[in-house]
Design a protein around this motif. Structure first.
Motif, short mmCIF file in Angstrom:
data_model
loop_
_atom_site.label_atom_id
_atom_site.label_comp_id
_atom_site.label_asym_id
_atom_site.label_seq_id
_atom_site.Cartn_x
_atom_site.Cartn_y
_atom_site.Cartn_z
N UNK A 252 -12.86 -29.17 0.17
CA UNK A 252 -11.95 -29.66 1.22
C UNK A 252 -11.26 -28.54 1.97
N UNK A 253 -11.14 -27.37 1.35
CA UNK A 253 -10.55 -26.25 2.08
C UNK A 253 -11.44 -25.86 3.27
N UNK A 279 -3.35 -28.74 2.53
CA UNK A 279 -4.43 -29.50 1.91
C UNK A 279 -4.27 -29.52 0.39
N UNK A 280 -3.98 -28.38 -0.16
CA UNK A 280 -3.80 -28.29 -1.61
C UNK A 280 -2.60 -29.11 -2.07
N UNK A 281 -1.50 -29.04 -1.34
CA UNK A 281 -0.30 -29.77 -1.71
C UNK A 281 -0.54 -31.29 -1.70
N UNK A 282 -1.25 -31.77 -0.69
CA UNK A 282 -1.52 -33.20 -0.60
C UNK A 282 -2.37 -33.69 -1.77
N UNK A 283 -3.37 -32.90 -2.16
CA UNK A 283 -4.20 -33.27 -3.30
C UNK A 283 -3.37 -33.33 -4.58
N UNK A 312 -7.59 -39.18 -2.68
CA UNK A 312 -6.88 -39.94 -1.64
C UNK A 312 -5.85 -39.05 -0.94
N UNK A 313 -5.21 -38.17 -1.69
CA UNK A 313 -4.29 -37.22 -1.06
C UNK A 313 -5.01 -36.32 -0.08
N UNK A 314 -6.20 -35.89 -0.46
CA UNK A 314 -7.00 -35.05 0.43
C UNK A 314 -7.43 -35.80 1.69
#
Length: 438
Positions: A252-253, A279-283, A312-314
């Motif tokens: 995803x990065x 992106x990392x924080x949302x995951x 889902x966070x991603x």
């Protein structure tokens, strides 16, 4: 003094070539933005490609052992089909936006993608923002991801070849057309719709296609009892499912970071780093939200919900990974994790069998993430219009294709084949031949 006057003309003449070189250097275009943006596309592209392995491992872990080989076969086949169809049709159908609709225009359907000549001159290359090859490679990965989403939902009861035929239509036509409305400069883009890396264009679109297939295909045998209970059908390997989730997280990065579409300036590369962090924080927040919520609701934390909470966070942050602060990214991802925990049982109540939870993760969280963009743009109308138009188009066209495939030769295996497992009935080989079937 006389010596100086004698030598001066010679010195001046000798200096002329160097002056010419200096002038040429000043006139030469700056090729660094071209080089670094092309590199961003290539690195982002192979990271998103690695997500194909993530989907394969996630699905292999969440299906029963008698269906693992089928899932692995579908995943390598769907990616390969997407690569060919996006070359033949998709890339030139997706760009330039609505141009393919114009009567007499043949650039979309009949212009197969071609790359730059070998050894393209750097000065010429710098006139564009990145190489065609890198752009095509990067965009292809998004197309393939859309098909991967459908695979997991319909697992354990769909025939191989009808599924792959659907992939041909999805990757060659459905995805490129709806994506062209935004990324190809089409009517949604002009209306102000915003979807940075594809919460709706990729993830929700794949979710709509999966939902149409699940409704027409029906649930697995024994999934829902006559008295209304949902019968658990645990996956074969949660270690593989966890590995798949981490692979997707890594990929995803590239998915979000590469969608900056530029790395030729200090501002661009700084934005890419910000996208990575958000992106990392949302995951992370999606995973933690699902972990805590399942503890509260079921008195025990649920690993599969936690894995899907991270995904889902991603998906949620994908529509706008640049604008939020880290706290904003945390909130966006956490809401995605909560959505998964509540919508997985909702689908079961509606008797919609989604084997891996792809519809809650990609469709519902994708809708949320796309709506959340309006907190930064204020354009709620455009966001809603994009969600609704892409949803209707993708669901209706997908349903038509599924109905046609069902009428022509059927899309579901026989009861005997489903009970025995698709590995042996459809493929004649097992993923774990030394173990008993699960």
């Amino acid at each position: 003094m006389k010596l100086f006057k004698t030598l001066a003309p010679a010195v001046a003449l000798a200096a002329l070539p160097s002056l010419g070189l200096a002038q040429e250097a000043e006139a030469a275009p700056d090729i660094n933005p071209y080089i670094f943006t092309t590199l961003l596309f290539l690195i982002g592209g192979f990271l998103v490609f690695w997500m194909a392995a993530g989907f394969a491992m996630l699905e292999a872990g969440l299906v029963r052992s008698k269906n693992v080989t089928m899932q692995l076969t579908k995943n390598i086949a769907l990616f390969s089909i997407a690569a060919i169809m996006y070359w033949l049709v998709g890339f030139n159908l997706m760009y330039p936006g609505d141009g393919w609709i114009i009567p007499g225009y043949v650039g979309g359907f009949f212009n197969i993608t071609s790359l730059e000549p070998v050894g393209l001159d750097a000065a010429d290359a710098a006139l564009d923002y990145a190489s065609v090859g890198s752009d095509f490679f990067f965009q292809l990965m998004f197309c393939a991801t859309t098909a991967s989403i459908v695979s997991g939902t319909l697992a354990e009861r769909i025939k191989l070849w009808p599924f792959l035929i659907f992939v041909v239509v999805l990757t060659g036509f459905i995805y490129p057309i709806e994506a062209s409305w935004q990324w190809g400069g089409g009517w949604l883009s002009e209306a102000g719709f915003s979807d940075f890396a594809g919460s709706t264009l990729v993830h929700a679109a794949g979710g709509w296609a999966a939902l149409a297939g699940a409704l027409i295909l029906g649930p697995r045998l024994g999934k829902y009892s006559k008295d209304g209970r949902t019968v658990p059908m645990p996956g074969s390997n949660l270690a593989l499912a966890t590995l798949g989730t981490f692979i997707l997280w890594l990929g995803w990065f590239g998915f979000n970071g590469g969608s900056q579409l530029a790395m030729g300036t200090v501002g661009d590369v700084t934005d890419v780093s910000r996208i990575f962090a958000n992106t990392n924080m949302a995951a992370a927040s999606g995973a933690v939200a699902a972990l805590i919520l399942t503890q509260v609701m079921y008195k025990k934390p649920d690993l599969t919900m936690t894995l899907n909470g991270a995904l889902a966070g991603l998906v949620s942050i994908t529509a706008e990974p640049l604008a939020p602060s880290l706290f904003g990214a945390l909130l966006t991802g956490a809401v995605g994790g909560v959505i998964v925990v509540f919508t997985v049982p909702l689908l079961d109540k509606l008797k919609i069998d989604d084997v891996v939870g792809a519809i809650p993760v990609h469709l519902f969280a994708g809708i949320w993430g796309t709506l959340a963009v309006a907190f930064y743009t204020g354009n709620w109308g455009a966001q809603i219009m994009g969600i609704v138009s892409i949803g209707i188009f993708t669901f209706v066209v997908s349903a038509i294709v599924w109905f046609i495939l069902k009428a022509l030769g059927g899309i579901r295996v026989s009861e005997e084949a489903e009970i025995a497992g698709l590995d042996m009935s459809e493929l004649g080989m097992e993923a774990y031949p030394e173990f008993s079937k699960g």
